[in-house]
Design a protein around this motif. Sequence first.
Motif, mmCIF file in Angstrom:
data_model
loop_
_atom_site.group_PDB
_atom_site.id
_atom_site.type_symbol
_atom_site.label_atom_id
_atom_site.label_comp_id
_atom_site.label_asym_id
_atom_site.label_seq_id
_atom_site.Cartn_x
_atom_site.Cartn_y
_atom_site.Cartn_z
ATOM 1 N N SER A 47 0.849 -1.191 0.000
ATOM 2 C CA SER A 47 0.000 0.000 0.000
ATOM 3 C C SER A 47 0.885 1.242 0.000
ATOM 4 O O SER A 47 1.739 1.406 0.882
ATOM 5 C CB SER A 47 -0.899 -0.019 1.243
ATOM 6 N N ILE A 48 0.695 2.100 -1.008
ATOM 7 C CA ILE A 48 1.597 3.248 -1.173
ATOM 8 C C ILE A 48 0.839 4.479 -1.653
ATOM 9 O O ILE A 48 -0.122 4.371 -2.401
ATOM 10 C CB ILE A 48 2.743 2.876 -2.153
ATOM 11 N N ILE A 49 1.283 5.646 -1.188
ATOM 12 C CA ILE A 49 0.838 6.933 -1.719
ATOM 13 C C ILE A 49 2.095 7.643 -2.191
ATOM 14 O O ILE A 49 3.006 7.896 -1.402
ATOM 15 C CB ILE A 49 0.109 7.782 -0.656
ATOM 16 N N SER A 50 2.163 7.939 -3.473
ATOM 17 C CA SER A 50 3.340 8.571 -4.064
ATOM 18 C C SER A 50 2.992 9.983 -4.530
ATOM 19 O O SER A 50 1.984 10.190 -5.205
ATOM 20 C CB SER A 50 3.833 7.744 -5.252
ATOM 21 N N LEU A 51 3.833 10.953 -4.180
ATOM 22 C CA LEU A 51 3.637 12.353 -4.554
ATOM 23 C C LEU A 51 4.710 12.752 -5.554
ATOM 24 O O LEU A 51 5.897 12.564 -5.300
ATOM 25 C CB LEU A 51 3.755 13.250 -3.316
ATOM 26 N N ALA A 52 4.300 13.302 -6.702
ATOM 27 C CA ALA A 52 5.258 13.712 -7.733
ATOM 28 C C ALA A 52 4.914 15.103 -8.238
ATOM 29 O O ALA A 52 3.771 15.400 -8.574
ATOM 30 C CB ALA A 52 5.266 12.719 -8.885
ATOM 31 N N PHE A 53 5.910 15.962 -8.310
ATOM 32 C CA PHE A 53 5.790 17.333 -8.785
ATOM 33 C C PHE A 53 5.766 17.363 -10.308
ATOM 34 O O PHE A 53 6.509 16.634 -10.953
ATOM 35 C CB PHE A 53 6.998 18.111 -8.253
ATOM 36 N N TYR A 54 4.892 18.185 -10.896
ATOM 37 C CA TYR A 54 4.895 18.347 -12.343
ATOM 38 C C TYR A 54 4.348 19.725 -12.716
ATOM 39 O O TYR A 54 3.606 20.333 -11.970
ATOM 40 C CB TYR A 54 4.086 17.234 -13.037
ATOM 41 N N MET A 55 4.735 20.249 -13.829
ATOM 42 C CA MET A 55 4.221 21.435 -14.515
ATOM 43 C C MET A 55 3.771 22.582 -13.603
ATOM 44 O O MET A 55 2.582 22.816 -13.422
ATOM 45 C CB MET A 55 3.071 21.026 -15.434
ATOM 46 N N PRO A 56 4.718 23.347 -13.048
ATOM 47 C CA PRO A 56 4.330 24.494 -12.217
ATOM 48 C C PRO A 56 3.803 25.650 -13.063
ATOM 49 O O PRO A 56 4.030 25.705 -14.266
ATOM 50 C CB PRO A 56 5.642 24.882 -11.542
#
Length: 144
Positions: A47-56
């Motif tokens: 079970s995982i929650i992944s946060l990824a930054f994109y397109m500011p």
Amino acid sequence: MSHHTAVLDGLAQLLHEKEMGVYNVDGVFTADQRGIVVSAFPETPASIISLAFYMPEYQRLNGRGRRLTATRIQIRTRIPGHPLETVAVFDGLSQLIDQKHLQLGAVAAHGEFISAAQPTQSTAQSWEQTSNWRFTALEGLPTP
């Protein structure tokens, strides 16, 4: 810490504080924990929650040395069990983030839901879902 890294780290800390999962900066989790990670999607834990930054997005404000910054974060989840468990995690994220004023570490931001894909089966025992979010905040501009 830069603005975007502060937002990512602050969101991970908030999800941890609200008991949506466990945030360990080193990415090491026990098999029974729901891990919260930044910019990764490890095979374990299940079970995982992944946060990824994109397109500011940026909008400079009139000569005040600040800009309005929208940090977009993609949240990808993998949840074991029934697909409704995945929907329940999305509902939890939505209740916590959407249209809320949030304190993400040192950054005060407004959270907003953008879009989500339907849950898809990733293994015989788990489901994945991707959702996109915008966190808008005032940011000080770097001085020359």
